[in-house]
Design an enzyme around this catalytic site. Structure first.
Site, PDB file in Angstrom:
ATOM      1  N   SER A   1       0.860  -1.192   0.000  1.00  0.00           N
ATOM      2  CA  SER A   1       0.000   0.000   0.000  1.00  0.00           C
ATOM      3  C   SER A   1       0.889   1.232   0.000  1.00  0.00           C
ATOM      4  CB  SER A   1      -0.887   0.030   1.241  1.00  0.00           C
ATOM      5  OG  SER A   1      -1.500   1.306   1.381  1.00  0.00           O
TER       6      SER A   1
ATOM      7  N   TYR B   1      -1.464  -1.088  10.352  1.00  0.00           N
ATOM      8  CA  TYR B   1      -1.570  -1.198   8.888  1.00  0.00           C
ATOM      9  C   TYR B   1      -0.354  -0.568   8.212  1.00  0.00           C
ATOM     10  CZ  TYR B   1      -3.659  -0.978   4.217  1.00  0.00           C
ATOM     11  OH  TYR B   1      -3.905  -1.141   2.861  1.00  0.00           O
TER      12      TYR B   1
HETATM   13  N1  LIG Z   1      -8.606  -0.519  -1.745  1.00  0.00           N
HETATM   14  C1  LIG Z   1      -7.575   0.277  -1.596  1.00  0.00           C
HETATM   15  O1  LIG Z   1      -7.677   1.494  -1.789  1.00  0.00           O
HETATM   16  C2  LIG Z   1      -6.239  -0.277  -1.193  1.00  0.00           C
HETATM   17  C3  LIG Z   1      -5.154   0.608  -1.160  1.00  0.00           C
HETATM   18  C4  LIG Z   1      -3.904   0.112  -0.817  1.00  0.00           C
HETATM   19  C5  LIG Z   1      -3.734  -1.232  -0.540  1.00  0.00           C
HETATM   20  N2  LIG Z   1      -4.818  -2.076  -0.573  1.00  0.00           N
HETATM   21  C6  LIG Z   1      -4.569  -3.482  -0.271  1.00  0.00           C
HETATM   22  O2  LIG Z   1      -5.186  -4.303  -1.238  1.00  0.00           O
HETATM   23  C7  LIG Z   1      -5.526  -5.563  -0.675  1.00  0.00           C
HETATM   24  C8  LIG Z   1      -6.995  -5.839  -0.949  1.00  0.00           C
HETATM   25  O3  LIG Z   1      -7.766  -4.820  -0.330  1.00  0.00           O
HETATM   26  P1  LIG Z   1      -9.245  -4.427  -0.776  1.00  0.00           P
HETATM   27  O4  LIG Z   1      -9.330  -2.966  -0.690  1.00  0.00           O
HETATM   28  O5  LIG Z   1      -9.594  -5.129  -2.031  1.00  0.00           O
HETATM   29  O6  LIG Z   1     -10.045  -5.034   0.471  1.00  0.00           O
HETATM   30  P2  LIG Z   1     -11.428  -5.825   0.599  1.00  0.00           P
HETATM   31  O7  LIG Z   1     -12.410  -5.317  -0.399  1.00  0.00           O
HETATM   32  O8  LIG Z   1     -11.743  -5.766   2.038  1.00  0.00           O
HETATM   33  O9  LIG Z   1     -11.034  -7.305   0.170  1.00  0.00           O
HETATM   34  C9  LIG Z   1     -10.258  -8.098   0.997  1.00  0.00           C
HETATM   35  C10 LIG Z   1     -10.257  -9.509   0.466  1.00  0.00           C
HETATM   36  O10 LIG Z   1      -9.454 -10.325   1.331  1.00  0.00           O
HETATM   37  C11 LIG Z   1     -10.258 -11.377   1.859  1.00  0.00           C
HETATM   38  N3  LIG Z   1      -9.771 -11.692   3.197  1.00  0.00           N
HETATM   39  C12 LIG Z   1      -9.785 -10.889   4.296  1.00  0.00           C
HETATM   40  N4  LIG Z   1      -9.278 -11.542   5.354  1.00  0.00           N
HETATM   41  C13 LIG Z   1      -8.913 -12.775   4.921  1.00  0.00           C
HETATM   42  C14 LIG Z   1      -8.334 -13.912   5.537  1.00  0.00           C
HETATM   43  N5  LIG Z   1      -8.029 -13.925   6.844  1.00  0.00           N
HETATM   44  N6  LIG Z   1      -8.108 -15.025   4.789  1.00  0.00           N
HETATM   45  C15 LIG Z   1      -8.442 -15.021   3.457  1.00  0.00           C
HETATM   46  N7  LIG Z   1      -8.989 -13.984   2.821  1.00  0.00           N
HETATM   47  C16 LIG Z   1      -9.222 -12.869   3.542  1.00  0.00           C
HETATM   48  C17 LIG Z   1     -11.684 -10.854   1.797  1.00  0.00           C
HETATM   49  O11 LIG Z   1     -12.688 -11.875   1.791  1.00  0.00           O
HETATM   50  P3  LIG Z   1     -13.320 -12.458   3.183  1.00  0.00           P
HETATM   51  O12 LIG Z   1     -13.746 -11.262   3.991  1.00  0.00           O
HETATM   52  O13 LIG Z   1     -14.442 -13.331   2.738  1.00  0.00           O
HETATM   53  O14 LIG Z   1     -12.222 -13.233   3.823  1.00  0.00           O
HETATM   54  C18 LIG Z   1     -11.639 -10.137   0.459  1.00  0.00           C
HETATM   55  O15 LIG Z   1     -11.716 -11.073  -0.614  1.00  0.00           O
HETATM   56  C19 LIG Z   1      -5.187  -5.454   0.815  1.00  0.00           C
HETATM   57  O16 LIG Z   1      -3.947  -6.035   1.078  1.00  0.00           O
HETATM   58  C20 LIG Z   1      -5.146  -3.953   1.047  1.00  0.00           C
HETATM   59  O17 LIG Z   1      -4.339  -3.613   2.139  1.00  0.00           O
HETATM   60  C21 LIG Z   1      -6.057  -1.613  -0.879  1.00  0.00           C
END
Ligand SMILES: NC(=O)c1ccc[n+]([C@@H]2O[C@H](COP(=O)([O-])OP(=O)(O)OC[C@H]3O[C@@H](n4cnc5c(N)ncnc54)[C@H](OP(=O)(O)O)[C@@H]3O)[C@@H](O)[C@H]2O)c1
Length: 256
Positions: free
Chosen positions: A149, A163
């Site tokens: 991130s 985080y």
């Molecule tokens: N969106 C952004 O702006 C952003 C920016 C920077 C970095 N990121 C990074 O991108 C990645 C994805 O984030 P996102 O924004 O797409 O989040 P999200 O919409 O909350 O998706 C998270 C995904 O991870 C799964 N997950 C969560 N805990 C888990 C566990 N213990 N075991 C297996 N699967 C798990 C969730 O499904 P379940 O809940 O069903 O497990 C979901 O599929 C993360 O690493 C986040 O830090 C996101």
């Protein structure tokens, strides 16, 4: 130079943790479009199954529900994957969690949950899958892509202590593992996303118009931005990008 093959993932297998929604799903769709067989994982089985069903419109997509925050869960995922494939070309360590709380009240649970999933899991899941990644690295290189991130690079004013630390740690872990796994023909790199609409980034999802004001590109990230970066790193095109973190943020880290 055959540039038509440079970004192809035809014949490759990919495992994407957290592939049921958000950024993981954006990457899954991109990989499928490039010809990969894609396995997505998440804790909620019904949502993961449904996502795989929808993504199957674009290619071979299989749901492998698992909680990868523990070693047992990660090993269960490896075992489930091994029932389908005997090698793994691309691992995307994407599943992540965030926790925000005022400094004085920040709980240990909000530290352990986030650091376990965001930092410990990418190490141990990759370790457990290394034999299968090595097996895939034949006439092409195997790939590990960690989703970090921009909060691990520049400081987000929100009080998300664990985080920020986990993502900065993941960026350094990417470099360290890249040096070790280069010997095995496994290339490790990372992506640092900026603002992408998701359940985790509800601000970008629900208030994109406000968020975009702070982004030099004038918009939040869209699936093509994330898929493009991941396809680049996963394919032949990204073979020489080793231990680096690709920032995909519309310029935010230079502006905040
Ligand atoms: N969106 C952004 O702006 C952003 C920016 C920077 C970095 N990121 C990074 O991108 C990645 C994805 O984030 P996102 O924004 O797409 O989040 P999200 O919409 O909350 O998706 C998270 C995904 O991870 C799964 N997950 C969560 N805990 C888990 C566990 N213990 N075991 C297996 N699967 C798990 C969730 O499904 P379940 O809940 O069903 O497990 C979901 O599929 C993360 O690493 C986040 O830090 C996101």
């Amino acid at each position: 130079m055959d540039t038509t093959q440079l970004f192809s993932l035809k014949g490759r297998s990919a495992l994407i943790t957290g592939g049921s929604r958000g950024i993981g799903r954006m990457i899954a769709e991109g990989f499928l479009a490039q010809g990969a067989r894609v396995y997505i994982s998440a804790r909620k089985a019904a949502a993961c199954d449904q996502a795989a069903k929808e993504l199957s419109a674009f290619g071979h997509c299989v749901s492998l529900p698992a909680d990868v925050s523990t070693l047992e869960g990660a090993q269960a995922l490896v075992a489930a994957y091994a029932k389908h494939e005997d090698a793994l070309d691309i691992l995307v360590n994407n599943a992540g969690a965030a926790w925000g709380a005022p400094y004085d009240e920040f709980p240990e649970s909000g530290w352990d949950k986030v650091v376990d999933l965001n930092l410990k899991t990418p190490f141990f899941l990759t370790q457990a899958l290394t034999p299968m990644l090595k097996k895939a690295a034949t006439d092409h290189l195997a790939k590990v892509i960690n989703i970090a991130s921009i909060d691990g690079i520049s400081v987000n004013p929100q009080e998300t202590y664990s985080y920020a630390a986990s993502k900065a740690g993941l960026i350094q872990l990417t470099r360290r593992m890249a040096l070790r796994l280069a010997q095995e023909r496994i290339v490790v790199s990372a992506i640092a996303p900026g603002a992408f609409a998701s359940d985790m980034n509800k601000l970008a999802r629900d208030h994109g118009d406000e968020v975009k004001e702070r982004i030099p590109a004038g918009r939040i990230g869209v699936p093509e931005d994330m898929a493009g970066a991941a396809i680049y790193l996963a394919s032949r095109a990204g073979d020489y990008v080793m231990g680096s973190t690709l920032v995909v943020d519309g310029g935010v880290t230079h502006a905040r």
